[in-house]
Design a protein around this motif. Structure first.
Motif, mmCIF file in Angstrom:
data_model
loop_
_atom_site.group_PDB
_atom_site.id
_atom_site.type_symbol
_atom_site.label_atom_id
_atom_site.label_comp_id
_atom_site.label_asym_id
_atom_site.label_seq_id
_atom_site.Cartn_x
_atom_site.Cartn_y
_atom_site.Cartn_z
ATOM 1 N N SER A 49 -2.146 0.604 -5.105
ATOM 2 C CA SER A 49 -1.444 -0.677 -4.266
ATOM 3 C C SER A 49 -0.670 -1.657 -5.626
ATOM 4 C CB SER A 49 -2.223 -1.132 -3.503
ATOM 5 O OG SER A 49 -3.368 -1.930 -4.074
ATOM 6 N N TYR A 106 -3.180 7.484 2.958
ATOM 7 C CA TYR A 106 -3.581 6.491 2.179
ATOM 8 C C TYR A 106 -4.077 6.731 0.846
ATOM 9 C CZ TYR A 106 -5.346 2.087 0.536
ATOM 10 O OH TYR A 106 -5.707 1.042 -0.207
ATOM 11 N N LEU A 153 0.777 -1.084 -0.046
ATOM 12 C CA LEU A 153 0.059 0.014 -0.002
ATOM 13 C C LEU A 153 0.825 1.261 0.091
ATOM 14 C CD1 LEU A 153 -2.273 -2.406 0.947
ATOM 15 C CD2 LEU A 153 -3.080 -0.625 2.340
#
Length: 461
Positions: free
Chosen positions: A195, A189, A174
């Protein structure tokens, strides 16, 4: 006793930037001495007896010898750890009871530990660069990875603006962006679209530019090409570029700073760090493994790290401790040159190969020409840099040399400076300044004739 052994029966293989050559062989029957000349650099040498060598015992039975491996230099030399004793340790148990990886920022002022039990990444400040004895938790600077149920590895981009975490539950990597470099409290994130699924991998790392990603499992290392540096979503698996091997229970993969050495960590017995030498930096298809270079760790080790110089080695173990080892790399002078200064008449800057301490005025010797006097000078040293500030009067030159011996300069592991250094020649006043020249008249001149023609001239000292 053996018969027929000659110098030509030996073969020398060099790893890293080690240099050397087979020089001579002496002895007879049961005892021989092989001399290798011009050993230098940091790496390893391997000596083997060639398969085609015609060596027998006195009954005519062929002789088969084993290989011998020797480390050269101490950078990244795990066997150079002082008697296996650590020079520092740090307990992370208060933050997590199952830490799995360790990383530093680019200058060693921060250390990061990811915790599998808490799913947090913790940030620590180091008041002395790369010295874990000076580590303290950066309060409020941790990152909770709610997107991951089992955080097992972490890596940063080269500039510190990206953080990558491996999800142990599904082997995906990630990506997080940081608005301030190496400040994980600013991490965001980037979503599932940013990812990379590397099924079956146990750990990962990048090359120095972020154009390649490497994923290691119990049986092989896979290589991925990234069309965008440090963008894992752009990763494409490179068919036929795998490096096969038996890595057992692997938990970490680390390159040295040149990309010529690759280290793989086994976290279950045998506890060991396996070394590969790459003839082409960062190209794992050129990797050569030598079991003689397998370093057995004293504890169950999950992850390893090095400082920027290959002079310190760190292990993160199952007892929730980080251990620090000095690899006895002698600090060296990298550069010594004149620089501009706003506070002094003249200044010189001295750079070392790693952080050092113990520098003061007594470590330098001044030499100046007639007509130059040094009125005030001082040395300011911090980590890898020392600045010599000088106020001088007159016209001529001066030079400050770092002494060859009798200094107290050491690295943070206590290893002394390898040797001194010659400083730059600094011009003081109007010496050599032709714009200040005064014509002394014809009687003080010299006319060159065809017989005494010249194309250049010089000054006295």
């Amino acid at each position: 006793p053996v018969i027929g052994l000659t110098l030509d029966d030996f073969e020398l293989t060099l790893f890293g930037n080690a240099t050397g050559n087979l020089a001579s062989l002496s002895g007879s029957e049961e005892s021989y001495s092989l001399t290798i000349n011009a050993l230098s650099g940091d790496g390893a040498i391997k000596v083997v007896i060639k398969d085609e060598a015609d060596i027998t015992d006195k009954f005519g039975s062929p002789f088969t010898g084993e290989s011998m491996v020797f480390m050269v230099g101490t950078a990244y030399n795990l066997f150079a750890a002082i008697d296996g004793e650590e020079t520092g340790d740090f307990d992370v148990d208060d933050q997590d009871t199952s830490p799995k990886d360790i990383a530093f920022n680019n200058d060693g002022s921060k250390m990061f530990i990811n915790g599998d039990a808490s799913n947090f990444v913790y940030e620590y400040n180091l008041s002395t660069l790369f010295d874990i004895n000076t580590a303290s938790l950066a309060e409020g600077e941790s990152l909770e990875s709610t997107e991951i149920s089992s955080v097992t590895n972490l890596e940063f981009s080269a500039d510190g603006f990206k953080l990558f975490l491996r999800n142990g539950s599904n082997s995906s990597i990630l990506e997080y962006t940081l608005t301030a470099p190496y400040d994980i409290s600013t991490a965001q994130y980037q979503g599932a679209g940013e990812s990379l699924d590397v099924s079956g991998n146990n750990a990962f790392t990048f090359n120095d530019t972020g154009s390649m990603l490497y994923s290691v499992s119990s049986s092989s290392i896979k290589q991925y090409s990234l069309s965008m540096p440090f963008d894992v979503s752009s990763g494409v698996y490179q068919e036929g570029e795998d490096l096969d091997g038996s890595f057992y229970y692997v938990s970490d993969i680390v390159f040295d700073r040149t990309g010529e050495r690759l280290f793989i960590v086994n976290y279950l017995r045998p506890y060991a760090v396996i070394t590969y030498w790459l003839s082409t930096p960062y190209d794992i298809s050129t990797g050569i493994r030598d079991d003689d270079l397998e370093y057995e760790t004293p504890d169950q080790t999950y992850a390893i790290a090095f400082d920027n110089y290959g002079s310190r080695f760190y292990t993160l173990t199952s007892n929730d401790f980080v251990y620090q080892y000095n690899l006895n790399l002698e600090p060296e002078v990298v550069s010594f040159e004149e620089v501009s200064s706003e506070t002094a008449d003249y200044a010189m800057e001295l750079r070392f190969s790693e952080p050092v301490s113990g520098i003061d005025n007594s470590d330098f010797e001044f030499a100046n020409s007639d007509g130059v006097s040094v009125s005030v000078w001082s040395v300011y040293a911090q980590q890898t840099l020392a600045t010599i500030s000088v106020n001088a009067l007159g016209d001529g030159v001066l030079q400050a040399d770092l002494k060859e011996s009798e200094t107290a300069i050491v690295d943070f592991g206590g290893t002394e400076l390898a040797e001194g250094a010659t400083g730059p020649t600094v011009v003081v006043g109007s010496a050599f300044d032709v714009s200040e020249a005064t014509y002394l008249g014809l009687e003080n001149s010299y006319t060159f004739t065809e017989e005494t023609s010249t194309e250049s001239f010089t000054f006295n000292n």
